[in-house]
Design an enzyme around this catalytic site. Structure first.
Site, PDB file in Angstrom:
ATOM      1  CB  THR A  33     -21.758 -25.521 -13.254  1.00  0.00           C
ATOM      2  OG1 THR A  33     -21.880 -26.688 -14.055  1.00  0.00           O
ATOM      3  CG2 THR A  33     -22.128 -24.294 -14.066  1.00  0.00           C
TER       4      THR A  33
ATOM      5  CB  THR B  88     -14.447 -33.748 -16.704  1.00  0.00           C
ATOM      6  OG1 THR B  88     -14.676 -35.144 -16.549  1.00  0.00           O
ATOM      7  CG2 THR B  88     -14.847 -33.283 -18.083  1.00  0.00           C
TER       8      THR B  88
ATOM      9  CB  ALA C 273     -21.513 -44.762 -16.243  1.00  0.00           C
ATOM     10  CD  GLU C 274     -21.970 -41.080  -9.870  1.00  0.00           C
ATOM     11  OE1 GLU C 274     -23.026 -41.158  -9.215  1.00  0.00           O
ATOM     12  OE2 GLU C 274     -21.322 -40.027  -9.992  1.00  0.00           O
TER      13      GLU C 274
ATOM     14  CE  LYS D 127     -15.803 -37.544 -18.816  1.00  0.00           C
ATOM     15  NZ  LYS D 127     -16.355 -38.870 -18.542  1.00  0.00           N
TER      16      LYS D 127
ATOM     17  CG  LEU E 278     -22.382 -40.934 -23.846  1.00  0.00           C
ATOM     18  CD1 LEU E 278     -21.542 -41.197 -22.599  1.00  0.00           C
ATOM     19  CD2 LEU E 278     -23.011 -42.231 -24.345  1.00  0.00           C
TER      20      LEU E 278
ATOM     21  N   GLY F  96     -29.979 -36.866 -15.646  1.00  0.00           N
ATOM     22  CA  GLY F  96     -29.454 -36.170 -14.472  1.00  0.00           C
ATOM     23  C   GLY F  96     -28.002 -36.565 -14.300  1.00  0.00           C
TER      24      GLY F  96
ATOM     25  CB  CYS G 192     -20.886 -36.072 -15.834  1.00  0.00           C
ATOM     26  SG  CYS G 192     -19.747 -36.671 -14.590  1.00  0.00           S
TER      27      CYS G 192
END
Ligand code: NAD
Ligand code: UDX
Length: 456
Positions: free
Chosen positions: A93, A131, A163-164, A219, A226, A272, A275
């Site tokens: 950001t 992204t 996803a991590e 994306k 989500l 958190g 993303c």
């Protein structure tokens, strides 16, 4: 060995490093190189101590590194020999100027595009893996076409959905791979080449193609959906606490409707990660730029709800502990933004830690993988760290479960209770503990979206 294709990725972070490792493992006929401006990070990728913790990644890297997988700081050299260039640099950001706190900061990809334009040789496919805001490919094409008239570039959008914590599995067995392109013959040929690369391990029906703007928007939309689910169940959790409904029971009943589905309905102290907030705010900013203010506000509330939920968690602690936390000791169980990662970007734990310190509480943080990052994030603040949850809890007034590490479910809570000040409190920000059992032991228990269990 003679390799059939030379693939590189600019940006060897969570996405670039992991994605290239899996491509190398699945495509032994390709030479795969991840490059980065961060020499320390590259040195770690080349060492026995990888820069990120990701289950299964050590194994994949060990098998491919030095054979057809390489990590390097020679960005221009890598660009020169590349057939396909993935771009996976950061898009955080923006922290200054127009769009501050909301728009995506595009300086890293722009530098990358210029570097590709300067160094590429021959026809090159450039793949947006980061992204990006919708229509970034347009800007990328403009930069490349004005810089290097001798070469032809095809820009594709291939956003990453991993996803991590489950990145290796997500890459090996993706729900889908999305490739966006223009529809001219050269663009379609480039798209087909990328499709063929993924076909080395992904079933063809899971590789979907679309126009390039749809791929970029998909994306942002996927992350917004989500994040919206988490904010929606968290909004219901607040209502549950007022009405003696139980959020786990509600989520189960709602999720069994197969039009809705059961995933991403775990109420928590808030989402958190690097993303969700960034991408929802990027979407909000884009909507505002197009004059779509109602649409912007709709998505903005996903983030506002999340801020509310994080604040509420600390307010509950304050209220339960007789409206003063000054001098009280609180053990934070977990600091990573979710289980199975050491990543702490945008972790709710940091907000909780700062709010507790503002109330003059004394805090000890424990986490199996994220202590190094936590130390860096909270540098200069009076916080204690230990990898041992028993040590963290000993002598404390409260334990707050902030990350859903499964190890916290199996601790000896009798032993923990004996070592704590009385009355002892547990605030379960992830609803992962056995609340009735904790209450029987003697704890005062405060879950999310459920009746609290209190001895007084
Ligand atoms: P990261 O910060 O871990 O990695 C980005 C890397 O890019 C860093 O190592 C940085 O040094 C490097 N870099 C920056 N500018 C560069 C330049 N000019 N030249 C070469 N290298 C440069 O970030 P990440 O988590 O891997 O995310 C990368 C992108 O992928 C972002 O757009 C993110 O939104 C997206 N994404 C992330 C995830 C995730 O779970 N982390 C999942 C899907 C998509
Ligand atoms: C997310 C997207 O899931 C992934 O597809 C995208 O590519 C990158 O962003 P990530 O941030 O790694 O992945 O983790 P994710 O599993 O989505 O969790 C995000 C946050 O939501 C975490 O803090 C997690 O604890 C929280 N969460 C998730 C909940 O609070 N409740 C849930 O039910 C699910």
């Amino acid at each position: 060995m003679e390799f059939q294709k030379n693939i590189i990725c600019i940006g060897a972070g969570y996405v670039g490093g992991t994605t290239m490792a899996v491509i190398a493992a699945k495509c032994p006929h390709c030479r795969v190189t991840a490059v980065d401006v961060d020499a320390d990070r590259i040195a770690l990728w080349n060492s026995g101590n990888l820069p990120i913790y990701e289950p299964g990644l050590d194994d994949v890297i060990r098998k491919a590194r030095g054979k057809n997988l390489f990590f390097s700081t020679d960005i221009d050299g890598a660009i020169r020999g590349a057939d396909i260039i993935f771009v996976s640099v950061s898009t955080p950001t923006k922290s200054f100027g127009e769009g501050e706190g909301m728009a995506a900061d595009l300086q890293y990809w722009e530098k990358t595009a210029r570097r590709i334009g300067e160094s590429a040789c021959g026809d090159t496919i450039v793949v947006e893996k980061s992204t990006f805001p919708v229509r970034t490919a347009f800007a990328m094409e403009r930069i490349l076409s004005t810089m290097n008239s001798g070469n032809r570039f095809q820009v594709l959008s291939n956003p990453e959905f991993l996803a991590e914590g489950s990145a290796v599995r997500d890459l090996e067995e993706p729900d889908r791979v999305l490739i966006g392109s223009h529809d001219g013959p050269e663009a379609v040929a480039a798209r087909d080449e990328l499709v063929a690369l993924y076909e080395n391990w992904v079933p063809r029906e899971k590789i979907i193609t679309s126009n390039i703007w749809s791929a970029e928007l998909s994306k942002l939309a996927a992350n917004a959906f989500l994040a919206q689910r988490v904010s929606s169940i968290n909004a219901i959790s607040v209502f549950c606490e007022k009405t003696e409904a139980d959020v786990t029971e509600v989520a189960r009943a709602v999720g069994m409707d197969n039009r809705i589905g059961s995933k991403f309905l775990n109420a928590s102290l808030g989402f958190g990660g690097s993303c969700f907030k960034k991408d929802v705010l990027s979407l909000v900013y884009l909507c505002r730029c197009y004059g779509l203010h109602e649409v912007a506000e709709y998505w903005n509330w996903v983030v506002r709800m999340n801020e509310y939920q994080k604040n509420r968690f600390v307010q509950t602690m304050l209220g339960a502990m007789f409206n003063t936390l000054a001098g009280k000791k609180v053990a934070l169980f977990g600091f990573a933004f979710k289980a199975d990662t050491g990543d702490t970007r945008e972790t709710p734990a940091a907000d909780v830690a700062r709010s507790l310190l503002a109330e003059h509480a004394e805090i000890t943080i424990t986490d199996p993988k994220a202590i190094e990052n936590a130390r860096r994030d909270l540098a200069g603040l009076p916080v204690t760290f230990t990898p041992d949850p028993y040590e963290a809890a000993s002598g404390s007034d409260a334990v707050a479960v902030v990350t859903d590490w499964s190890l916290y479910k199996t601790l000896d809570y009798e032993k923990i209770f004996q070592s704590m000040n009385k009355p002892s409190f547990v605030f379960d920000g992830r609803n992962i503990l056995d609340h009735s059992r904790l209450f029987e032991i003697g704890f005062n228990v405060f879950p999310i979206g459920k009746v609290s269990l209190v001895h007084f």
